[in-house]
Enzyme design. Structure first.
Site, PDB file in Angstrom:
ATOM      1  N   GLU A 170       0.661  -0.947  -0.549  1.00 32.15           N
ATOM      2  CA  GLU A 170       0.319  -0.386  -0.298  1.00 32.15           C
ATOM      3  C   GLU A 170       1.488   1.089  -0.266  1.00 32.15           C
ATOM      4  O   GLU A 170       0.502   1.986   0.325  1.00 32.15           O
ATOM      5  CB  GLU A 170      -0.770  -0.545   1.255  1.00 32.15           C
ATOM      6  CG  GLU A 170      -1.951  -1.251   0.541  1.00 32.15           C
ATOM      7  CD  GLU A 170      -2.988  -1.746   2.034  1.00 32.15           C
ATOM      8  OE1 GLU A 170      -3.159  -0.504   2.731  1.00 32.15           O
ATOM      9  OE2 GLU A 170      -3.020  -2.363   2.477  1.00 32.15           O
ATOM     10  N   HIS A 211     -17.276 -10.967   6.173  1.00 31.12           N
ATOM     11  CA  HIS A 211     -15.877 -10.434   6.944  1.00 31.12           C
ATOM     12  C   HIS A 211     -15.655 -11.059   7.683  1.00 31.12           C
ATOM     13  O   HIS A 211     -16.075 -11.305   8.565  1.00 31.12           O
ATOM     14  CB  HIS A 211     -16.208  -9.094   7.100  1.00 31.12           C
ATOM     15  CG  HIS A 211     -15.453  -8.629   7.413  1.00 31.12           C
ATOM     16  ND1 HIS A 211     -14.729  -6.973   8.329  1.00 31.12           N
ATOM     17  CD2 HIS A 211     -14.400  -7.752   6.078  1.00 31.12           C
ATOM     18  CE1 HIS A 211     -14.034  -7.007   7.812  1.00 31.12           C
ATOM     19  NE2 HIS A 211     -13.507  -6.843   6.444  1.00 31.12           N
ATOM     20  N   HIS A 212     -13.992 -11.605   7.496  1.00 29.83           N
ATOM     21  CA  HIS A 212     -13.428 -12.031   7.667  1.00 29.83           C
ATOM     22  C   HIS A 212     -12.115 -10.970   8.575  1.00 29.83           C
ATOM     23  O   HIS A 212     -11.029 -11.194   7.653  1.00 29.83           O
ATOM     24  CB  HIS A 212     -12.945 -13.367   7.863  1.00 29.83           C
ATOM     25  CG  HIS A 212     -14.183 -14.565   8.316  1.00 29.83           C
ATOM     26  ND1 HIS A 212     -13.808 -15.273   7.101  1.00 29.83           N
ATOM     27  CD2 HIS A 212     -14.896 -14.663   8.285  1.00 29.83           C
ATOM     28  CE1 HIS A 212     -14.662 -16.638   7.937  1.00 29.83           C
ATOM     29  NE2 HIS A 212     -15.824 -15.177   8.056  1.00 29.83           N
ATOM     30  N   GLU A 213     -12.137 -10.099   9.265  1.00 26.81           N
ATOM     31  CA  GLU A 213     -11.294  -9.616   9.244  1.00 26.81           C
ATOM     32  C   GLU A 213     -10.040 -10.174  11.056  1.00 26.81           C
ATOM     33  O   GLU A 213     -10.301 -10.890  11.890  1.00 26.81           O
ATOM     34  CB  GLU A 213     -11.426  -8.394  10.164  1.00 26.81           C
ATOM     35  CG  GLU A 213     -10.747  -7.222  10.836  1.00 26.81           C
ATOM     36  CD  GLU A 213      -8.879  -6.751   9.636  1.00 26.81           C
ATOM     37  OE1 GLU A 213      -9.550  -6.532   8.207  1.00 26.81           O
ATOM     38  OE2 GLU A 213      -7.884  -7.680   9.640  1.00 26.81           O
ATOM     39  N   HIS A 266      -7.942  -8.703   1.605  1.00 28.59           N
ATOM     40  CA  HIS A 266      -7.586  -7.306   1.362  1.00 28.59           C
ATOM     41  C   HIS A 266      -6.319  -7.808   2.202  1.00 28.59           C
ATOM     42  O   HIS A 266      -5.985  -8.675   3.153  1.00 28.59           O
ATOM     43  CB  HIS A 266      -8.543  -6.536   2.246  1.00 28.59           C
ATOM     44  CG  HIS A 266      -9.633  -6.018   1.700  1.00 28.59           C
ATOM     45  ND1 HIS A 266      -9.451  -4.697   1.014  1.00 28.59           N
ATOM     46  CD2 HIS A 266     -10.558  -6.529   0.266  1.00 28.59           C
ATOM     47  CE1 HIS A 266     -10.404  -4.626   0.136  1.00 28.59           C
ATOM     48  NE2 HIS A 266     -10.671  -5.448  -0.338  1.00 28.59           N
ATOM     49  N   GLU A 267      -5.296  -6.506   1.958  1.00 31.05           N
ATOM     50  CA  GLU A 267      -4.278  -6.850   2.438  1.00 31.05           C
ATOM     51  C   GLU A 267      -3.566  -8.482   2.470  1.00 31.05           C
ATOM     52  O   GLU A 267      -3.019  -9.255   2.762  1.00 31.05           O
ATOM     53  CB  GLU A 267      -3.678  -6.828   4.613  1.00 31.05           C
ATOM     54  CG  GLU A 267      -3.975  -5.429   4.669  1.00 31.05           C
ATOM     55  CD  GLU A 267      -5.582  -5.374   4.923  1.00 31.05           C
ATOM     56  OE1 GLU A 267      -6.651  -6.050   4.791  1.00 31.05           O
ATOM     57  OE2 GLU A 267      -6.346  -4.198   5.273  1.00 31.05           O
ATOM     58  N   GLU A 326      -7.194  -7.064  -2.422  1.00 33.77           N
ATOM     59  CA  GLU A 326      -6.721  -5.203  -2.341  1.00 33.77           C
ATOM     60  C   GLU A 326      -5.128  -5.390  -2.771  1.00 33.77           C
ATOM     61  O   GLU A 326      -5.087  -5.890  -4.325  1.00 33.77           O
ATOM     62  CB  GLU A 326      -6.861  -4.638  -1.044  1.00 33.77           C
ATOM     63  CG  GLU A 326      -6.848  -3.613  -0.844  1.00 33.77           C
ATOM     64  CD  GLU A 326      -7.073  -3.104   0.706  1.00 33.77           C
ATOM     65  OE1 GLU A 326      -7.328  -2.140   1.224  1.00 33.77           O
ATOM     66  OE2 GLU A 326      -5.985  -4.152   1.902  1.00 33.77           O
ATOM     67  N   GLU A 375      -9.917   3.227   0.521  1.00 32.42           N
ATOM     68  CA  GLU A 375     -10.018   3.857   1.887  1.00 32.42           C
ATOM     69  C   GLU A 375      -8.551   5.683   1.701  1.00 32.42           C
ATOM     70  O   GLU A 375      -9.255   6.020   2.868  1.00 32.42           O
ATOM     71  CB  GLU A 375      -9.408   2.417   2.362  1.00 32.42           C
ATOM     72  CG  GLU A 375      -8.116   2.574   1.999  1.00 32.42           C
ATOM     73  CD  GLU A 375      -7.900   0.798   2.652  1.00 32.42           C
ATOM     74  OE1 GLU A 375      -8.859  -0.019   3.206  1.00 32.42           O
ATOM     75  OE2 GLU A 375      -7.146   0.500   2.676  1.00 32.42           O
TER      76      GLU A 375
HETATM   77  C1  NOJ Z   1      -8.578  -2.905   5.384  1.00 36.01           C
HETATM   78  C2  NOJ Z   1      -9.555  -3.038   4.616  1.00 36.01           C
HETATM   79  O1  NOJ Z   1      -8.704  -2.304   3.496  1.00 36.01           O
HETATM   80  C3  NOJ Z   1     -10.619  -2.693   4.286  1.00 36.01           C
HETATM   81  O2  NOJ Z   1     -10.959  -2.399   3.431  1.00 36.01           O
HETATM   82  C4  NOJ Z   1     -11.027  -2.896   5.387  1.00 36.01           C
HETATM   83  O3  NOJ Z   1     -12.412  -1.459   6.162  1.00 36.01           O
HETATM   84  C5  NOJ Z   1     -10.823  -2.654   7.139  1.00 36.01           C
HETATM   85  N1  NOJ Z   1      -9.530  -3.463   7.138  1.00 36.01           N
HETATM   86  C6  NOJ Z   1     -11.226  -2.989   8.388  1.00 36.01           C
HETATM   87  O4  NOJ Z   1     -11.161  -5.195   7.605  1.00 36.01           O
HETATM   88 CA    CA Z   2      -6.306  -2.277   3.480  1.00 28.14          CA
END
Ligand code: NOJ
Ligand code: CA
Length: 679
Positions: free
Chosen positions: A177, A379-381, A459-460, A478, A484
């Site tokens: 990024e 969503h799985h963060e 993402h990441e 991503e 963002e």
């Molecule tokens: C980074 C992600 O790129 C973003 O889309 C997301 O909202 C946040 N992390 C939280 O998971």
């Molecule tokens: Ca990101």
């Protein structure tokens, strides 16, 4: 489907003539020629030319191991074989449907000239749009378990002050990024791939890799002027790759194009990946989605519980109503599950992937979505605690499957090198986002998801190397600075950013950039954060930045204020039969045309950097026997991203393939065009 084989005979003749020096192979159109041989001290090497002019001087090949003798010098070519291939295959979804895989292949056998025999093959495939090669190490005494400490592959480029590169730094904390640098080669130390290079002659190259499995990703290490070595990302113990012979590496790729736009049309990366291993993938659904997302990024809502909690039952239902009324296939709700309270960037171990917050009725919300013709997007963060995620992953996907969820966005927020995973005895070790551990993790996720007919948007992530061909449920990811950053970035993405992405990051594969912000100056025109585009340019991103799932990222109430722009967002598809890059220069401007999957309609997206410009776009991609009407969303006469970003004109006019469109793009402006066939 297969095309008539060609040129195999020609290739063999060439090989015998060149046998004294090594082996040579040319692209089917004869323009690209790659030579493989051994140089001084028996060091394996390769070089490449384009239209008779050298583009890559001899670069090293080789591998070094922790305990076994290296494959670096003292080798000779003991044999080679070649063949020609021409076949077609189909993408279940994509930027084009039919793919042609036409290449000449050369396999060169190397063996050590002295001492106990050490052997490896180099498999090389040369296409009209570039070439790729990989090491294939056969089983041999002493190489059962192998720790690779270094790969010696070099990409050598002419050390010319006129050579330009577009690149982001490698092995730094923020993963992929970063804003792109536009520099000569001398400014580069470590760079991620794809890295795009314009040689003094105007020939464009992109250095990257394809089919990254069971191996570590590499970054380009600028060792000597013009000499870039593949620096493999290490495990926490310093070893780069843990494997056993026989093994093969990912393909090391060089895309070659006469100009910048042709680079975008390259199909090399996908052609070098293995076919679909998932069988019937009719359940993989491209589509557009909305979600509880931008509200958090601009600070109106929170992921964590409390008075500003975004993902409540009521708020999610509001988004579902909006999605249902406007034809969006998915509704993302971030911050729905326990674990976000406190410092979620660093508390990955807190996430519970089957436990919703009390104000989010998961079952009711997913049912409500199905009843309204849409689906909840999961969503799985993980906040990079992959150990915590893997322990819950199967149950988490089971739950989503039972609720009719077909797509999950995953996230690995955390500094590069800070992925947490326990070893066999429970000690938590730290890995890189692009090391062998994570390469394997992402495949595990895809497999578990596929068992439940779930697709993934990462993402990441680790960089894309074309694995969507093998695992068509890896829809997008991503892996670059996305929208963002316009909400909170220091700085926001500058106007040129999206004029660089199509020629760099996008060559790897689809990106979930999340376009479609229509309230561009949400902190006011002079705000520190805003989208530095005109409205027409923001719309063009749906065509320019390919992704099979595209977000309509803004808040429903903002779309209601911009009905004209919203109409384009509703109309633009995400799945295509064909894609053609019409014109472009890296970092300056680009125009791309795409034909909607299964229809006769085309869409065009054009955009420019901070400079206004006039683009003339020929419509000769249209069917010459047909008539069309073009709906043109363009910058109005006063449009300028700084002062008048909302000046949008929508006009309709009849067009045919004989027409050209003269597009006036404002400063950081663009155009988004829908071309519907009338008869
Ligand atoms: C980074 C992600 O790129 C973003 O889309 C997301 O909202 C946040 N992390 C939280 O998971
Ligand atoms: Ca990101």
């Amino acid at each position: 489907m297969s095309f008539a084989p060609c040129c195999a005979g020609l290739l063999l003749t060439m090989l015998s003539a060149a046998a004294a020096q090594g082996a040579v192979v040319r692209s089917p159109d004869g323009r690209i020629e790659v030579t493989v041989d051994v140089g001084e001290r028996g060091a394996p090497q390769y070089s490449a030319s384009y239209r008779g002019v050298e583009i890559m001087p001899a670069g090293a090949l080789g591998l070094r191991f922790r305990t076994q003798p290296a494959f670096d010098r003292g080798f000779r070519v003991t044999g080679s074989s070649s063949s020609s291939h021409d076949s077609a295959w189909e993408q279940p979804w994509g930027e084009r449907r039919l793919m042609r895989d036409r290449h000449n292949e050369l396999v060169v056998q190397f063996a050590s000239a002295e001492g106990p025999t050490r052997r490896f093959d180099l498999r090389l495939r040369v296409f009209d749009d570039g070439f790729g090669f990989r090491y294939e190490v056969p089983a041999q005494p002493g190489y059962d378990a192998v720790d690779i400490m270094e790969e010696l592959t070099e990409f050598r480029l002419e050390d010319d002050p006129k050579t330009m590169a577009w690149w982001i730094p490698g092995r730094r904390w923020n993963r992929y990024e970063y804003l792109y640098n536009t520099t000569g080669l001398d400014a580069i130390q470590m760079a991620h791939t794809p890295m795009t290079v314009r040689l003094a002659s105007g020939v464009h190259l992109s250095l990257h890799e394809a089919a990254l499995v069971e191996y570590a990703a590499y970054v380009l290490d600028h060792r000597r002027p013009g000499v870039f070595r593949t620096s493999l990302t290490p495990w926490s113990d310093g070893i780069r790759v843990k494997t056993r012979a026989p093994f093969k590496t990912p393909w090391r790729t060089v895309q070659v194009a006469p100009n910048a736009a042709s680079l975008i049309d390259s199909t090399l990366i996908l052609n070098l990946n293995e076919p679909n291993v998932l069988g019937d993938v009719s359940w993989v659904e491209p589509g557009k989605y909305v979600g509880i997302w931008w509200a958090m990024h601009i600070g109106q809502a929170t992921w964590e519980s409390g008075p500003k909690h975004g993902a409540t039952t009521a708020e999610t239902k509001r988004y579902i109503d909006f999605a249902g009324a406007n034809g969006f296939k998915g509704v993302l709700a971030e911050g729905w599950n326990v674990g976000w309270d406190g410092d979620w960037f660093h508390n990955g171990s807190q996430f519970r992937f089957t436990e919703p917050y009390p104000d989010f009725d998961l079952k009711a919300v997913s049912r409500y979505a199905l009843d309204h013709g849409t689906r909840l997007v999961g969503h799985h963060e993980t906040s990079a605690d992959v150990g915590n995620y893997e322990a819950q992953m199967e149950a988490a996907f089971d739950l989503y499957e039972s609720l009719g969820v077909r797509q999950v966005k995953t996230g690995y927020v955390g500094d590069a090198g800070d992925i947490r995973r326990p070893d066999a005895s429970g000690v938590v070790l730290n890995e890189w986002h692009d090391g062998q551990f994570m390469v394997g993790h992402h495949i595990r996720v895809l497999q578990e998801a596929a068992k439940r007919k779930i697709s993934i948007n990462t993402h990441e992530p680790v960089k894309d190397t074309g694995l969507r061909r093998t695992y068509p449920n890896w829809l997008t990811r991503e892996g670059a600075r996305g929208q963002e950053y316009n909400a909170w970035g220091k700085p926001v993405n500058p106007p040129e950013h999206v004029a660089i992405l199509p020629f760099t990051r996008m060559l790897a594969g689809p990106m979930d950039y999340t376009p479609g912000i229509v309230d561009l100056a949400f902190e006011g025109l002079d705000g520190k954060h805003r989208v530095p585009h005109t409205l027409a340019k923001e719309l063009s991103l749906y065509v320019v930045l390919y992704s099979p799932v595209q977000m309509a990222a803004d808040l429903p109430e903002n779309y209601e204020k911009h009905p004209q722009a919203f109409q384009f967002i509703k109309d633009v598809p995400v799945d295509w039969d064909e894609s053609v890059a019409l014109t472009g220069e890296v970092g300056d401007f680009v125009a791309i045309a795409r034909k909607q999957r299964g229809t006769s309609d085309w869409f065009v997206g054009a955009l420019t950097d901070e400079h206004p410009r006039q683009l003339t776009v020929k419509l000769d991609f249209l069917d010459p026997k047909a008539s069309y009407v073009a709906e043109i969303y363009r910058d109005g006469p006063e449009a300028d991203w700084k002062t008048r970003p909302y000046d949008l004109v929508v006009e309709r006019r009849p067009v045919t393939s004989a027409d050209t469109l003269d597009l006036r793009l404002a400063a950081s402006g663009g155009a988004a065009i829908r071309i519907q066939r009338t008869h």
